[in-house]
Design a protein around this motif. Structure first.
Motif, PDB file in Angstrom:
ATOM      1  N   LYS A 142       0.836  -1.210   0.000  1.00  9.56           N
ATOM      2  CA  LYS A 142       0.000   0.000   0.000  1.00  9.56           C
ATOM      3  C   LYS A 142       0.866   1.253   0.000  1.00  9.56           C
ATOM      4  N   GLU A 143       1.883   1.237   0.847  1.00  2.00           N
ATOM      5  CA  GLU A 143       2.761   2.410   0.921  1.00  2.00           C
ATOM      6  C   GLU A 143       3.436   2.648  -0.430  1.00  2.00           C
ATOM      7  N   ASP A 177      -0.118   6.627   3.874  1.00  2.00           N
ATOM      8  CA  ASP A 177      -0.279   6.655   5.331  1.00  2.00           C
ATOM      9  C   ASP A 177      -0.902   5.364   5.852  1.00  2.00           C
ATOM     10  N   GLU A 178      -1.910   4.847   5.128  1.00  2.70           N
ATOM     11  CA  GLU A 178      -2.535   3.581   5.520  1.00  2.70           C
ATOM     12  C   GLU A 178      -1.511   2.452   5.510  1.00  2.70           C
ATOM     13  N   ILE A 228       3.936   5.694  -5.550  1.00  2.00           N
ATOM     14  CA  ILE A 228       3.899   5.687  -7.015  1.00  2.00           C
ATOM     15  C   ILE A 228       2.752   6.562  -7.548  1.00  2.00           C
ATOM     16  N   LEU A 229       1.581   6.425  -6.921  1.00  2.00           N
ATOM     17  CA  LEU A 229       0.397   7.147  -7.389  1.00  2.00           C
ATOM     18  C   LEU A 229       0.290   8.561  -6.829  1.00  2.00           C
ATOM     19  N   GLY A 230       1.159   8.891  -5.884  1.00  2.00           N
ATOM     20  CA  GLY A 230       1.086  10.202  -5.258  1.00  2.00           C
ATOM     21  C   GLY A 230      -0.119  10.330  -4.337  1.00  2.00           C
ATOM     22  N   ASN A 231      -0.565   9.213  -3.788  1.00  2.00           N
ATOM     23  CA  ASN A 231      -1.744   9.170  -2.916  1.00  2.00           C
ATOM     24  C   ASN A 231      -1.274   9.118  -1.461  1.00  2.00           C
TER      25      ASN A 231
END
Length: 78
Positions: free
Chosen positions: A19-20, A33-34, A25-28
């Motif tokens: 997830k990190e 953080d999750e 990569i996606l800039g999310n």
């Protein structure tokens, strides 16, 4: 004995890392953080599991020493 549910910390750590990575990569930032939070929870679970295993090892050693002591007392009494 190890509860297999406690080993889930390993997979949680990997999923959190994924997830990190995707978050980066996606800039999310939320996904990033999750992932970090999931990895921290997994690390805490793994630390608790490690401590539990240490305690079980100490208990087993104490039991073995107690059995040896009882056997020596029986032999001495005979």
């Amino acid at each position: 004995t190890i509860d297999l549910n406690k080993l889930r910390g390993l997979s949680d750590k990997l999923f959190g890392l994924g997830k990190e990575f995707l978050g980066v990569i996606l800039g999310n930032d939320r996904l990033q953080d999750e992932g970090e939070a999931q990895q921290e929870r997994a690390a805490a679970e793994l630390t608790a599991l490690r401590e539990e295993l240490k305690a079980q090892k100490k208990d087993a050693k104490a039991d073995a020493l107690e059995q040896r002591q009882k056997a020596a007392q029986r032999a001495k009494a005979s």
